[in-house]
Design an enzyme around this catalytic site. Sequence first.
Site, PDB file in Angstrom:
ATOM      1  N   PRO A   1       0.951  -0.995   0.017  1.00 16.99           N
ATOM      2  CA  PRO A   1       0.057   0.120   0.359  1.00 16.99           C
ATOM      3  C   PRO A   1       0.733   1.556   0.309  1.00 16.99           C
ATOM      4  O   PRO A   1       2.151   1.031   0.851  1.00 16.99           O
ATOM      5  CB  PRO A   1      -0.491  -0.152   1.387  1.00 16.99           C
ATOM      6  CG  PRO A   1      -0.795  -1.234   1.667  1.00 16.99           C
ATOM      7  CD  PRO A   1       0.077  -2.157   1.924  1.00 16.99           C
ATOM      8  N   GLY A   2       0.303   2.542  -1.045  1.00 16.19           N
ATOM      9  CA  GLY A   2       0.723   3.715  -0.634  1.00 16.19           C
ATOM     10  C   GLY A   2       2.085   4.000  -1.319  1.00 16.19           C
ATOM     11  O   GLY A   2       3.004   4.838  -1.989  1.00 16.19           O
TER      12      GLY A   2
ATOM     13  N   GLY B   1       2.134   3.925  -4.551  1.00 15.39           N
ATOM     14  CA  GLY B   1       1.670   4.378  -6.344  1.00 15.39           C
ATOM     15  C   GLY B   1       1.207   4.085  -7.353  1.00 15.39           C
ATOM     16  O   GLY B   1       1.278   4.132  -8.562  1.00 15.39           O
ATOM     17  N   LYS B   2       0.337   2.696  -6.694  1.00 17.65           N
ATOM     18  CA  LYS B   2       0.016   1.546  -8.268  1.00 17.65           C
ATOM     19  C   LYS B   2      -1.712   2.485  -8.558  1.00 17.65           C
ATOM     20  O   LYS B   2      -1.666   2.498  -9.512  1.00 17.65           O
ATOM     21  CB  LYS B   2      -0.862   0.705  -7.162  1.00 17.65           C
ATOM     22  CG  LYS B   2       0.400  -0.612  -6.787  1.00 17.65           C
ATOM     23  CD  LYS B   2      -0.413  -2.039  -6.483  1.00 17.65           C
ATOM     24  CE  LYS B   2      -0.743  -1.491  -4.925  1.00 17.65           C
ATOM     25  NZ  LYS B   2      -0.447  -1.525  -3.809  1.00 17.65           N
TER      26      LYS B   2
ATOM     27  N   GLU C   1      23.220  -9.649   1.309  1.00 21.07           N
ATOM     28  CA  GLU C   1      23.131  -9.189  -0.080  1.00 21.07           C
ATOM     29  C   GLU C   1      24.163  -9.136  -0.923  1.00 21.07           C
ATOM     30  O   GLU C   1      24.331 -10.250  -1.811  1.00 21.07           O
ATOM     31  CB  GLU C   1      21.886  -8.908  -0.116  1.00 21.07           C
ATOM     32  CG  GLU C   1      20.390  -8.254   0.523  1.00 21.07           C
ATOM     33  CD  GLU C   1      19.989  -9.158  -0.168  1.00 21.07           C
ATOM     34  OE1 GLU C   1      20.040 -10.218  -0.945  1.00 21.07           O
ATOM     35  OE2 GLU C   1      19.344  -9.694   0.911  1.00 21.07           O
TER      36      GLU C   1
ATOM     37  N   HIS D   1      25.797 -12.951  -1.562  1.00 23.96           N
ATOM     38  CA  HIS D   1      25.129 -13.542  -2.168  1.00 23.96           C
ATOM     39  C   HIS D   1      25.502 -13.535  -3.982  1.00 23.96           C
ATOM     40  O   HIS D   1      25.806 -13.578  -4.574  1.00 23.96           O
ATOM     41  CB  HIS D   1      23.507 -13.485  -2.278  1.00 23.96           C
ATOM     42  CG  HIS D   1      22.784 -14.136  -1.263  1.00 23.96           C
ATOM     43  ND1 HIS D   1      23.161 -15.243  -0.873  1.00 23.96           N
ATOM     44  CD2 HIS D   1      22.316 -13.330  -0.640  1.00 23.96           C
ATOM     45  CE1 HIS D   1      22.192 -15.187   0.406  1.00 23.96           C
ATOM     46  NE2 HIS D   1      22.063 -14.631   0.215  1.00 23.96           N
TER      47      HIS D   1
ATOM     48  N   ASP E   1      17.571 -18.775   3.250  1.00 21.47           N
ATOM     49  CA  ASP E   1      18.575 -19.158   2.684  1.00 21.47           C
ATOM     50  C   ASP E   1      18.832 -21.172   3.000  1.00 21.47           C
ATOM     51  O   ASP E   1      18.899 -21.748   2.171  1.00 21.47           O
ATOM     52  CB  ASP E   1      19.842 -18.756   2.853  1.00 21.47           C
ATOM     53  CG  ASP E   1      19.038 -17.058   2.261  1.00 21.47           C
ATOM     54  OD1 ASP E   1      18.454 -17.229   1.621  1.00 21.47           O
ATOM     55  OD2 ASP E   1      20.315 -16.232   2.534  1.00 21.47           O
TER      56      ASP E   1
HETATM   57  P1  ADP Z   1      -1.476   2.928  -3.503  1.00 23.86           P
HETATM   58  O1  ADP Z   1      -2.222   2.489  -4.612  1.00 23.86           O
HETATM   59  O2  ADP Z   1      -0.133   1.619  -3.959  1.00 23.86           O
HETATM   60  O3  ADP Z   1      -1.780   2.095  -2.235  1.00 23.86           O
HETATM   61  P2  ADP Z   1      -1.379   5.384  -3.929  1.00 23.86           P
HETATM   62  O4  ADP Z   1      -1.350   5.745  -5.185  1.00 23.86           O
HETATM   63  O5  ADP Z   1      -2.935   5.795  -4.060  1.00 23.86           O
HETATM   64  O6  ADP Z   1      -0.442   4.169  -3.505  1.00 23.86           O
HETATM   65  O7  ADP Z   1      -0.856   6.707  -3.321  1.00 23.86           O
HETATM   66  C1  ADP Z   1      -0.698   6.747  -2.320  1.00 23.86           C
HETATM   67  C2  ADP Z   1      -0.470   8.635  -2.577  1.00 23.86           C
HETATM   68  O8  ADP Z   1       0.648   8.744  -2.394  1.00 23.86           O
HETATM   69  C3  ADP Z   1      -0.659   9.368  -3.953  1.00 23.86           C
HETATM   70  O9  ADP Z   1      -2.111  10.185  -4.084  1.00 23.86           O
HETATM   71  C4  ADP Z   1       0.405  10.261  -3.419  1.00 23.86           C
HETATM   72  O10 ADP Z   1       0.405  11.141  -3.355  1.00 23.86           O
HETATM   73  C5  ADP Z   1       1.507   9.371  -3.113  1.00 23.86           C
HETATM   74  N1  ADP Z   1       2.976   8.820  -3.693  1.00 23.86           N
HETATM   75  C6  ADP Z   1       2.484   7.199  -3.550  1.00 23.86           C
HETATM   76  N2  ADP Z   1       3.439   7.171  -5.044  1.00 23.86           N
HETATM   77  C7  ADP Z   1       3.839   8.103  -5.763  1.00 23.86           C
HETATM   78  C8  ADP Z   1       4.924   8.617  -6.533  1.00 23.86           C
HETATM   79  N3  ADP Z   1       5.563   7.408  -7.087  1.00 23.86           N
HETATM   80  N4  ADP Z   1       5.712   9.372  -7.300  1.00 23.86           N
HETATM   81  C9  ADP Z   1       4.304  10.825  -6.054  1.00 23.86           C
HETATM   82  N5  ADP Z   1       3.798  10.442  -5.101  1.00 23.86           N
HETATM   83  C10 ADP Z   1       3.090   9.052  -4.301  1.00 23.86           C
HETATM   84 ZN    ZN Z   2      19.858 -14.851   1.004  1.00 29.82          ZN
END
Ligand code: ADP
Ligand code: ZN
Length: 596
Positions: free
Chosen positions: A206-207, A209-210, A426, A429, A501
């Site tokens: 989560p978070g 940027g998906k 790492e 390895h 490992d």
């Molecule tokens: P996910 O869907 O992976 O849970 P989000 O796309 O909802 O994550 O990301 C949440 C917020 O975090 C975004 O609205 C943005 O403000 C910030 N964020 C996350 N990744 C990025 C990124 N690569 N560049 C800029 N902002 C990002």
């Molecule tokens: Zn390892």
Amino acid sequence: MKDNKKDNKKSLIGIIILLIILLCSIIGTAIMLKQKNNSEEKKDLAYTELIKEIAEGKIEKIEMTVGSTSVKVKEKDVEKEKSAIVPNIEAFMGLVQQKVAEGNNIELIQKPVNPLLKISSVLFTLFPTLVMIGLFVMIFKMQGLGDKGKVYEETERKTKVRFDDVAGLDEEKEELIEIVDFLKRPEKFTKMGAKIPKGVLLYGKPGTGKTLIAKAIAGEANVPFISISGSEFIEMFAGLGASRVRKLFDRARKVAPCIVFIDEIDAIGSRRSSNNGAESENNQTLNQLLVEMDGFSSEETIIVLAATNRPEMLDSALLRPGRFDRQITIPAPDIKGRLEILKIHAKDKKIADDVNLESIAEDTAGFTGAELANILNEGAIIATINKHDEIENGDIEEAVKKVTVGLEKKARVISDKDKKLTAYHEAGHAVVSRYLPTQANIKEVSIIPRGVAGGYTMYKSDEDKYYISKTEMQEKLIALLGGRAAEKLVLDDISTGASNDIEVATKIARDMVTKYGMSDELGPIDFQGKEPYEIQLFGENIGDKIGQEVKNIIDIAYMDAQRLLMEHRDKLDAIANTLLEKEKINEVEFNQIFER
Ligand code: ADP
Ligand code: ZN
Ligand code: MG
């Protein structure tokens, strides 16, 4: 958008009708009360008196209105009509009719009801019922039972997000730009007979940027972004999940080309295991999704993007060709990515000159984009509280602390000591593998945590192999144990980080002895049968012998790993230090270190 507008209109009309009804009832009530008051005022004859006068034959005319308790009476010899209130009309009528039958001459006039009064009195009596019905409809609508067209509020709009708003993730963007192209000019591709993926799965915690990158694709292509979250399906009533998916794709077809984004797809796309209750409900939803994805042709220019942080949960049917056959991992950002993310989110904020984004990026290993955005946001809040004109370095430091404390609870922040351990592990390895001819080339080494692992070493994938040689297996063991060997060599201490490992290495060594007959001592015999049978066949201490052989193989591999690392200590240090500095090394950078 169209449908939503229609729905809004519908509910607006509903509200207006309800208001009109309410108004009518109020007016009606007012008129009735007024009437009542009027008659009250003119009530110059008490009911008992009226009865008495009827009985005495003093009344010559009675005028009554249907549905009203007020009557007008004319007494004999009296010019002025009087009015009276009759509490029980039926009993009263009975009495009057009886008198008439007895020969009394009473003129009975029945006037029809005042039409306006009639409507409002009907409404007045119906009012509570109407309110109840209205409430029910509203409740059902909210729960998504009543009007199935409006059960969910998935957003569909053009987004303003562009690839430039997504920091880092350069390779991922590069892969996804093709989809933008396709959405923009599908005919270019179809003319060529090119098949564009229908579905792309984005993996990442989560978070990372998906959602952001999915929106950016829609934004770049200037197509609608229809999104829905898998978790919404969990709370839904039986049978609605599937129909909701159908509706979603109906909409998508109407507005195509477009992006359909399914967040948390694991909520509907979990493995179809049992078939009871909620599970089978999910199955229906999942099946519908599969049907829809198989249903639209590649010319329909609908691209389904889905996100999950639990790829292992997904039903394999989702990953088949023609469905989500393309998968992209969205990693947590490395130091460079973190700096870029900080820069993007600093743009719309007043930041003081003393703030050093580089050093924030350094201090935030393991943070996701969302967490970094959160730091700057918290910084702005703290600056406001501190009455600063701009966000100062101290504000940011406080914000980092605040966010970090939240994260520490989740045991997520990596200490310098851990970082060093992971870096050497790492590097171990990777360096060992480099000197083992049978081992695949290194693609990437990283100390950015992934899942439970503190870091990872990624190999370039081999071509499919039909068999593996003994040498290859031995070298694989050396590569696996290179991590532990490096910890021991450099830090003179070992950690639990190598447990996986060791588990894998032990299994390989055991298979070499008991399955593939690779032990000179024991020969080409399959020892993986049932234990008592083995003892019968090979004697009491066959178990000891197998154990001894497995241990020998592992010991030799471990010593080889240590020897290689001692020989190439400079490379080990170089890789580990680069990792500590950049957190991630790609293939080119890795090979450069060995060409020095
Ligand atoms: P996910 O869907 O992976 O849970 P989000 O796309 O909802 O994550 O990301 C949440 C917020 O975090 C975004 O609205 C943005 O403000 C910030 N964020 C996350 N990744 C990025 C990124 N690569 N560049 C800029 N902002 C990002
Ligand atoms: Zn390892
Ligand atoms: Mg998201």
